[in-house]
Design a protein around this motif. Sequence first.
Motif, mmCIF file in Angstrom:
data_model
loop_
_atom_site.group_PDB
_atom_site.id
_atom_site.type_symbol
_atom_site.label_atom_id
_atom_site.label_comp_id
_atom_site.label_asym_id
_atom_site.label_seq_id
_atom_site.Cartn_x
_atom_site.Cartn_y
_atom_site.Cartn_z
ATOM 1 N N ARG A 69 -11.894 52.211 -27.050
ATOM 2 C CA ARG A 69 -11.812 53.606 -27.527
ATOM 3 C C ARG A 69 -12.420 53.824 -28.903
ATOM 4 N NH1 ARG A 69 -6.318 56.468 -25.346
ATOM 5 N NH2 ARG A 69 -6.587 55.798 -23.194
ATOM 6 N N LYS A 70 -12.171 52.891 -29.820
ATOM 7 C CA LYS A 70 -12.676 53.106 -31.189
ATOM 8 C C LYS A 70 -14.206 53.036 -31.222
ATOM 9 C CE LYS A 70 -8.763 51.928 -34.189
ATOM 10 N NZ LYS A 70 -7.831 52.648 -33.371
ATOM 11 N N THR A 114 -7.267 57.126 -30.206
ATOM 12 C CA THR A 114 -8.061 55.911 -29.998
ATOM 13 C C THR A 114 -7.171 54.659 -29.933
ATOM 14 O OG1 THR A 114 -8.434 55.775 -32.367
ATOM 15 C CG2 THR A 114 -10.166 56.813 -31.068
#
Length: 345
Positions: free
Chosen positions: A302-303, A314
């Motif tokens: 996610r990041k 995130t």
Amino acid sequence: MNVAEAISLIETGDFAPVLAAGTGPDGAALREALAERARAVREPIYGNDVFVRGLIEISSYCRNDCRYCGLRASNKAAERYRLSPSDILACADEGYRLGFRTVVLQGGEDAFFTDEVLCGIIRSIKRAHSDTAVTLSLGERGRESFARLREAGADRYLLRHETADESHYAMLHPQSMSFENRMQCLRDLRGLGYQVGCGFMVGSPGQTAATLAKDLAFIASFRPEMCGIGPFVPHHATPYAAEPAGSVALTCLLLSIIRIMHPHVLLPATTALGTLDPNGREKGLLAGANVVMPNLSPVSVRKKYAIYDNKICTGEESAQCRFCLERRVESVGCRLVVDRGDFRG
Ligand code: SAM
Ligand code: SF4
Ligand code: FES
């Protein structure tokens, strides 16, 4: 300006004075009155239902170089990843368990995702979950490619037009991209029977009241099934690192105007709104939005899908995001529904 005057200007397509009044010294009262009107026109069509779309960010590789985006090819510091077809199917299965009946496959323009690979993924999702709609948001492709993906079962395509002003488009994008091609893609998608989403960032560098009025005029004439409107949020490794973020209040005003002029449109309260204001998505729903898009991507990537700085959601698991959003939706008197959430025309 009172609300009746504003609504009649919106209905005649004269947007500039409404934008000026809504952002002027007495703008807050007008914005609130337009939000109330937006909720009233939404009610007979969608009631209090808010549709949920599970967003799977399939790749952070991108061949393009949009000046505003952290995934642009020139950002050599960006962390790149791509999900495998089986990762994507696992996310879609998780989304189904969580009650999502739409998945959105979004990503940079990544050559790995050929028509063949994407058609395989779309068919597998449809085979596993025949009552799930598949939305794609994978940038510009040729008409033939859009046609193959549609044949494989894709239902909808999100391709923000980004700005309806050609010289503003040229400022935001490299020379290799063209306004004409963007518009051609939208026409092709429409012609192929997709439910189509256009949209733009609010407060992108170079945006003016005149370019915004053109965006609204474009939406009024194209009448998209979906419209993605979110504030611009700067990313530290782009040419626009030092530019100010877009305004939450102006984004909400635009959501209300769009709902009023095109009552049936599916309108998300975006993650970018939630990034700039902890209650941004709730404000978007109160302004007339009726879609939320929680993140279904694996937490491990996610990041890396960093299109702008400080993006929310995130660190959370998909289930956390889904239940967090459900509470937020309920806090503004709406309810999250298990439904494909098709356009009601
Ligand atoms: N690559 C595809 C495309 O460009 O259509 C889909 C992914 S792209 C990250 C999705 C949207 O993110 C873009 O249409 C753009 O409006 C938005 N976006 C990109 N950079 C942004 C930023 N700095 N702030 C807010 N939104 C941004
Ligand atoms: Fe690529 Fe989309 Fe970002 Fe443009 S906005 S650089 S096409 S991911
Ligand atoms: Fe993702 Fe709240 S919506 S954690």
